[in-house]
Design a protein around this motif. Structure first.
Motif, short mmCIF file in Angstrom:
data_model
loop_
_atom_site.label_atom_id
_atom_site.label_comp_id
_atom_site.label_asym_id
_atom_site.label_seq_id
_atom_site.Cartn_x
_atom_site.Cartn_y
_atom_site.Cartn_z
N LEU A 3 -10.13 17.26 -70.92
CA LEU A 3 -9.16 16.24 -70.54
C LEU A 3 -9.13 16.13 -69.02
O LEU A 3 -9.10 17.13 -68.32
CB LEU A 3 -7.76 16.60 -71.05
CG LEU A 3 -7.59 16.62 -72.56
CD1 LEU A 3 -6.21 17.13 -72.92
CD2 LEU A 3 -7.82 15.24 -73.15
N ASN A 4 -9.16 14.91 -68.54
CA ASN A 4 -9.05 14.63 -67.11
C ASN A 4 -7.66 14.08 -66.83
O ASN A 4 -6.96 13.63 -67.73
CB ASN A 4 -10.11 13.61 -66.69
CG ASN A 4 -11.50 14.14 -66.91
OD1 ASN A 4 -11.87 15.18 -66.39
ND2 ASN A 4 -12.29 13.43 -67.70
N SER A 5 -7.29 14.07 -65.57
CA SER A 5 -6.03 13.47 -65.15
C SER A 5 -6.32 12.09 -64.57
O SER A 5 -7.21 11.93 -63.74
CB SER A 5 -5.34 14.33 -64.08
OG SER A 5 -4.99 15.58 -64.61
N ALA A 30 -1.95 9.24 -74.01
CA ALA A 30 -1.83 10.46 -73.21
C ALA A 30 -1.81 11.71 -74.09
O ALA A 30 -1.20 11.74 -75.15
CB ALA A 30 -0.55 10.40 -72.38
N ASN A 31 -2.49 12.72 -73.58
CA ASN A 31 -2.36 14.06 -74.13
C ASN A 31 -1.58 14.85 -73.09
O ASN A 31 -2.10 15.73 -72.42
CB ASN A 31 -3.74 14.66 -74.38
CG ASN A 31 -3.68 15.97 -75.13
OD1 ASN A 31 -2.63 16.57 -75.24
ND2 ASN A 31 -4.81 16.41 -75.63
N TYR A 33 1.80 13.70 -70.22
CA TYR A 33 1.96 12.70 -69.16
C TYR A 33 3.08 13.08 -68.21
O TYR A 33 3.95 13.89 -68.53
CB TYR A 33 2.21 11.31 -69.74
CG TYR A 33 3.51 11.16 -70.51
CD1 TYR A 33 4.69 10.87 -69.85
CD2 TYR A 33 3.55 11.32 -71.88
CE1 TYR A 33 5.89 10.73 -70.54
CE2 TYR A 33 4.72 11.18 -72.59
CZ TYR A 33 5.90 10.89 -71.90
OH TYR A 33 7.07 10.76 -72.60
N LYS A 44 -3.05 12.85 -69.14
CA LYS A 44 -4.22 13.63 -69.49
C LYS A 44 -4.95 12.85 -70.57
O LYS A 44 -4.34 12.41 -71.55
CB LYS A 44 -3.82 15.01 -70.01
CG LYS A 44 -3.03 15.85 -69.01
CD LYS A 44 -3.81 16.17 -67.77
CE LYS A 44 -4.82 17.25 -68.03
NZ LYS A 44 -5.51 17.71 -66.82
N HIS A 45 -6.26 12.65 -70.39
CA HIS A 45 -7.04 11.82 -71.32
C HIS A 45 -8.51 12.19 -71.16
O HIS A 45 -8.95 12.51 -70.05
CB HIS A 45 -6.80 10.35 -70.97
CG HIS A 45 -7.36 9.39 -71.96
ND1 HIS A 45 -8.65 8.91 -71.87
CD2 HIS A 45 -6.83 8.81 -73.04
CE1 HIS A 45 -8.87 8.07 -72.87
NE2 HIS A 45 -7.78 7.99 -73.60
N PRO A 46 -9.30 12.12 -72.23
CA PRO A 46 -10.71 12.44 -72.10
C PRO A 46 -11.51 11.38 -71.34
O PRO A 46 -12.65 11.64 -70.95
CB PRO A 46 -11.19 12.58 -73.54
CG PRO A 46 -10.22 11.82 -74.35
CD PRO A 46 -8.92 11.90 -73.62
N LYS A 70 -9.20 8.09 -61.88
CA LYS A 70 -9.39 9.49 -62.22
C LYS A 70 -9.03 10.33 -61.00
O LYS A 70 -9.51 10.07 -59.89
CB LYS A 70 -10.84 9.75 -62.64
CG LYS A 70 -11.11 11.17 -63.09
CD LYS A 70 -12.54 11.30 -63.56
CE LYS A 70 -12.87 12.72 -63.92
NZ LYS A 70 -14.29 12.84 -64.31
N HIS A 91 -1.22 20.37 -64.06
CA HIS A 91 -2.09 19.48 -64.81
C HIS A 91 -3.10 18.69 -63.98
O HIS A 91 -3.96 18.02 -64.56
CB HIS A 91 -1.26 18.50 -65.63
CG HIS A 91 -0.51 19.20 -66.74
ND1 HIS A 91 0.79 19.61 -66.57
CD2 HIS A 91 -0.89 19.57 -67.96
CE1 HIS A 91 1.19 20.19 -67.68
NE2 HIS A 91 0.18 20.18 -68.55
#
Length: 92
Positions: A3-5, A30-31, A33, A44-46, A70, A91
């Motif tokens: 997961l990236n921010s 979001a995974n 937020y 957070k999202h791939p 990103k 995060h």
């Protein structure tokens, strides 16, 4: 999957519009937020950023503006409560 921010910022330029569906979609993508500023989110999202943009585009008007960036783990801030600051530290 890593997961990236991503920073999401928007200007919703049409007054009187209901953008609750946009906000729901951001939360759905979001995974995790962070949302401590009116029209700024960190999620957070791939990724990639284009997939976030494309998923949110149907929820804004043609005269609105949307930015997805990103993040690279470097950040500085001022004035956030401890919970908001801790989320950023953990995060990004």
């Amino acid at each position: 999957m890593a997961l990236n921010s991503y920073l999401i910022g928007y200007d919703l330029n049409k007054s009187g519009q209901n953008y609750s569906l946009l906000i729901e979609k951001i939360k759905e993508l979001a995974n995790g937020y962070w949302h401590h500023l009116d029209s700024t989110w960190i999620i957070k999202h791939p990724g990639p950023a284009t997939s976030i943009r494309d998923a949110l585009a149907p929820y804004i008007d043609s005269n609105d503006e949307l930015l997805v960036v990103k993040l690279n783990r470097e950040a500085a801030w001022k004035g956030f409560n401890p919970r908001g600051a801790d989320w950023i530290k953990t995060h990004l």
